[in-house]
Write a protein that holds these residues in place. Sequence first.
Motif, PDB file in Angstrom:
ATOM      1  N   MET A   1       0.853  -1.194   0.000  1.00 20.62           N
ATOM      2  CA  MET A   1       0.000   0.000   0.000  1.00 20.62           C
ATOM      3  C   MET A   1       0.891   1.247   0.000  1.00 20.62           C
ATOM      4  O   MET A   1       1.805   1.332   0.826  1.00 20.62           O
ATOM      5  CB  MET A   1      -0.829  -0.007   1.290  1.00 20.62           C
ATOM      6  CG  MET A   1      -2.182   0.660   1.193  1.00 20.62           C
ATOM      7  SD  MET A   1      -2.917   0.789   2.829  1.00 20.62           S
ATOM      8  CE  MET A   1      -3.348  -0.921   3.187  1.00 20.62           C
TER       9      MET A   1
ATOM     10  N   ALA B   1     -14.735   0.586  -0.701  1.00 20.31           N
ATOM     11  CA  ALA B   1     -14.652   0.626  -2.164  1.00 20.31           C
ATOM     12  C   ALA B   1     -13.232   1.015  -2.593  1.00 20.31           C
ATOM     13  O   ALA B   1     -12.672   0.431  -3.528  1.00 20.31           O
ATOM     14  CB  ALA B   1     -15.673   1.609  -2.732  1.00 20.31           C
TER      15      ALA B   1
ATOM     16  N   MET C   1     -10.456   0.629  -0.784  1.00 22.79           N
ATOM     17  CA  MET C   1      -9.521  -0.446  -0.439  1.00 22.79           C
ATOM     18  C   MET C   1      -9.651  -1.605  -1.418  1.00 22.79           C
ATOM     19  O   MET C   1      -8.658  -2.211  -1.824  1.00 22.79           O
ATOM     20  CB  MET C   1      -9.755  -0.933   0.995  1.00 22.79           C
ATOM     21  CG  MET C   1      -9.306   0.092   2.041  1.00 22.79           C
ATOM     22  SD  MET C   1      -9.111  -0.601   3.719  1.00 22.79           S
ATOM     23  CE  MET C   1     -10.813  -1.002   4.110  1.00 22.79           C
ATOM     24  N   LEU C   2     -10.886  -1.920  -1.821  1.00 19.50           N
ATOM     25  CA  LEU C   2     -11.103  -3.006  -2.777  1.00 19.50           C
ATOM     26  C   LEU C   2     -10.445  -2.674  -4.113  1.00 19.50           C
ATOM     27  O   LEU C   2      -9.812  -3.533  -4.742  1.00 19.50           O
ATOM     28  CB  LEU C   2     -12.609  -3.230  -2.977  1.00 19.50           C
ATOM     29  CG  LEU C   2     -12.965  -4.350  -3.951  1.00 19.50           C
ATOM     30  CD1 LEU C   2     -12.529  -5.696  -3.388  1.00 19.50           C
ATOM     31  CD2 LEU C   2     -14.465  -4.374  -4.241  1.00 19.50           C
ATOM     32  N   GLU C   3     -10.591  -1.417  -4.524  1.00 19.23           N
ATOM     33  CA  GLU C   3      -9.984  -0.978  -5.782  1.00 19.23           C
ATOM     34  C   GLU C   3      -8.458  -1.173  -5.717  1.00 19.23           C
ATOM     35  O   GLU C   3      -7.854  -1.732  -6.634  1.00 19.23           O
ATOM     36  CB  GLU C   3     -10.332   0.495  -6.015  1.00 19.23           C
ATOM     37  CG  GLU C   3     -10.131   0.936  -7.435  1.00 19.23           C
ATOM     38  CD  GLU C   3     -10.729   2.308  -7.718  1.00 19.23           C
ATOM     39  OE1 GLU C   3     -11.765   2.671  -7.100  1.00 19.23           O
ATOM     40  OE2 GLU C   3     -10.148   3.026  -8.542  1.00 19.23           O
TER      41      GLU C   3
ATOM     42  N   HIS D   1      -6.870  -3.172  -3.747  1.00 20.04           N
ATOM     43  CA  HIS D   1      -6.613  -4.610  -3.654  1.00 20.04           C
ATOM     44  C   HIS D   1      -6.652  -5.270  -5.039  1.00 20.04           C
ATOM     45  O   HIS D   1      -5.787  -6.077  -5.382  1.00 20.04           O
ATOM     46  CB  HIS D   1      -7.661  -5.250  -2.736  1.00 20.04           C
ATOM     47  CG  HIS D   1      -7.545  -6.738  -2.638  1.00 20.04           C
ATOM     48  ND1 HIS D   1      -6.437  -7.363  -2.137  1.00 20.04           N
ATOM     49  CD2 HIS D   1      -8.399  -7.734  -2.997  1.00 20.04           C
ATOM     50  CE1 HIS D   1      -6.600  -8.669  -2.178  1.00 20.04           C
ATOM     51  NE2 HIS D   1      -7.780  -8.919  -2.700  1.00 20.04           N
ATOM     52  N   LEU D   2      -7.661  -4.921  -5.832  1.00 19.65           N
ATOM     53  CA  LEU D   2      -7.765  -5.508  -7.176  1.00 19.65           C
ATOM     54  C   LEU D   2      -6.560  -5.115  -8.026  1.00 19.65           C
ATOM     55  O   LEU D   2      -5.964  -5.953  -8.700  1.00 19.65           O
ATOM     56  CB  LEU D   2      -9.057  -5.031  -7.862  1.00 19.65           C
ATOM     57  CG  LEU D   2     -10.367  -5.616  -7.335  1.00 19.65           C
ATOM     58  CD1 LEU D   2     -11.560  -4.854  -7.897  1.00 19.65           C
ATOM     59  CD2 LEU D   2     -10.488  -7.092  -7.697  1.00 19.65           C
ATOM     60  N   LYS D   3      -6.209  -3.829  -7.973  1.00 22.56           N
ATOM     61  CA  LYS D   3      -5.130  -3.332  -8.845  1.00 22.56           C
ATOM     62  C   LYS D   3      -3.760  -3.866  -8.443  1.00 22.56           C
ATOM     63  O   LYS D   3      -2.883  -3.988  -9.279  1.00 22.56           O
ATOM     64  CB  LYS D   3      -5.114  -1.806  -8.835  1.00 22.56           C
ATOM     65  CG  LYS D   3      -6.269  -1.216  -9.642  1.00 22.56           C
ATOM     66  CD  LYS D   3      -6.217   0.298  -9.649  1.00 22.56           C
ATOM     67  CE  LYS D   3      -7.351   0.876 -10.491  1.00 22.56           C
ATOM     68  NZ  LYS D   3      -7.599   2.286 -10.202  1.00 22.56           N
TER      69      LYS D   3
ATOM     70  N   CYS E   1      -2.834  -6.389  -5.267  1.00 23.95           N
ATOM     71  CA  CYS E   1      -2.674  -7.752  -4.740  1.00 23.95           C
ATOM     72  C   CYS E   1      -3.258  -8.812  -5.674  1.00 23.95           C
ATOM     73  O   CYS E   1      -2.655  -9.877  -5.849  1.00 23.95           O
ATOM     74  CB  CYS E   1      -3.324  -7.899  -3.367  1.00 23.95           C
ATOM     75  SG  CYS E   1      -3.111  -6.474  -2.305  1.00 23.95           S
TER      76      CYS E   1
ATOM     77  N   LEU F   1      -3.793  -8.770  -8.987  1.00 27.28           N
ATOM     78  CA  LEU F   1      -2.962  -8.959 -10.185  1.00 27.28           C
ATOM     79  C   LEU F   1      -1.641  -9.657  -9.832  1.00 27.28           C
ATOM     80  O   LEU F   1      -1.232 -10.597 -10.513  1.00 27.28           O
ATOM     81  CB  LEU F   1      -2.702  -7.608 -10.868  1.00 27.28           C
ATOM     82  CG  LEU F   1      -3.963  -6.904 -11.395  1.00 27.28           C
ATOM     83  CD1 LEU F   1      -3.592  -5.652 -12.173  1.00 27.28           C
ATOM     84  CD2 LEU F   1      -4.803  -7.840 -12.266  1.00 27.28           C
TER      85      LEU F   1
ATOM     86  N   VAL G   1      -6.547 -15.758  -4.390  1.00 22.64           N
ATOM     87  CA  VAL G   1      -7.136 -14.432  -4.589  1.00 22.64           C
ATOM     88  C   VAL G   1      -8.601 -14.525  -5.016  1.00 22.64           C
ATOM     89  O   VAL G   1      -9.431 -13.714  -4.593  1.00 22.64           O
ATOM     90  CB  VAL G   1      -6.319 -13.558  -5.582  1.00 22.64           C
ATOM     91  CG1 VAL G   1      -4.928 -13.261  -5.024  1.00 22.64           C
ATOM     92  CG2 VAL G   1      -6.224 -14.167  -6.951  1.00 22.64           C
TER      93      VAL G   1
ATOM     94  N   LEU H   1     -11.844 -13.023  -2.871  1.00 24.88           N
ATOM     95  CA  LEU H   1     -12.826 -12.084  -3.436  1.00 24.88           C
ATOM     96  C   LEU H   1     -14.250 -12.600  -3.245  1.00 24.88           C
ATOM     97  O   LEU H   1     -15.160 -11.838  -2.926  1.00 24.88           O
ATOM     98  CB  LEU H   1     -12.543 -11.839  -4.923  1.00 24.88           C
ATOM     99  CG  LEU H   1     -11.344 -10.938  -5.232  1.00 24.88           C
ATOM    100  CD1 LEU H   1     -11.106 -10.867  -6.731  1.00 24.88           C
ATOM    101  CD2 LEU H   1     -11.566  -9.527  -4.670  1.00 24.88           C
TER     102      LEU H   1
END
Lengths: 88, 88, 88, 88
Positions: C1, C52, C54-56, C58-60, C62, C64, C75, C79
């Motif tokens: 992060m 929202a 943190m999720l964004e 996380h997706l971008k 962790c 990937l 992963v 999710l």
Amino acid sequence: MDDALRQDYVKRINYVEGHLKGVRKMIEEDKYCVDVLRQTLAIRKAIQKLEALMLEGHLKECVLAGVREGREDQVVSELIELYRLAER
Amino acid sequence: MDDALRQDYVKRINYVEGHLKGVRKMIEEDKYCVDVLRQTLAIRKAIQKLEALMLEGHLKECVLAGVREGREDQVVSELIELYRLAER
Amino acid sequence: MDDALRQDYVKRINYVEGHLKGVRKMIEEDKYCVDVLRQTLAIRKAIQKLEALMLEGHLKECVLAGVREGREDQVVSELIELYRLAER
Amino acid sequence: MDDALRQDYVKRINYVEGHLKGVRKMIEEDKYCVDVLRQTLAIRKAIQKLEALMLEGHLKECVLAGVREGREDQVVSELIELYRLAER
């Protein structure tokens, strides 16, 4: 429930039903799942909107009538039950 | 999407459609609004369950394929969009 | 992060904490429950907004990274778990 | 609001506040985002539970009192507003 209200509700149900048939067709034709999910999310919003209208009618008519007729316990416990079902 | 999965999705849509026809009948016959609301809430749960299954399939197939094929930006932004639509 | 992101998250948590203290004061002073509920609903929206973001992130990052490192199963199942927790 | 109820609400707020401090610490220590999200989701559930209890108290006391005192329009429109805020 007055006639205009009932007709509006039925129209909304018909709309959702049509939308749902479209989703089935998308699934049968193997459309991209993200596109299908966008449609099912829109269907849920449309049902939620219908519920908001029905709840409003319910509060304005049945709940007030219930309190005046001494059925407070029933109307209050029904509202709590609906709230719990909706929040789950 | 594999055949068994697609058939399961269609079966779920058919179930929701039948349930929806029942709700329309209840409205036309002027049933108690609390009973109608219990049914529409159950319909929304059934659609939500279908969405969870489709999302699972989407993550396991399309998202992984997308990342491997270098379409990370697309799959990530689609997931964020779906999340926003669902949370609204 | 990254640092900027982390600072933004902490700022949002601090804001929610201040808001929560205000709600406790309202309850202690016996304020009207509708006013208290308006505030707790706003607090939930603020937390949802943080999620929202943190999720964004996380997706971008962790997710990937996880796919590239062969941890797809982990992963994807995380999710799905988050989705289920959020929808409940 | 009776004393026992108010104390229960304050205790729940205190619990959420402690939980929130734990989340801030997790963010500052750069913990895995999935673990942080699990905690914020649990916090939202705890606030939702508090709201359900407050709504129940509100229905049983203020709403019934409001209807008896001729403030139906106010109590009904407040309930509709809360429903809309919650569903957004």
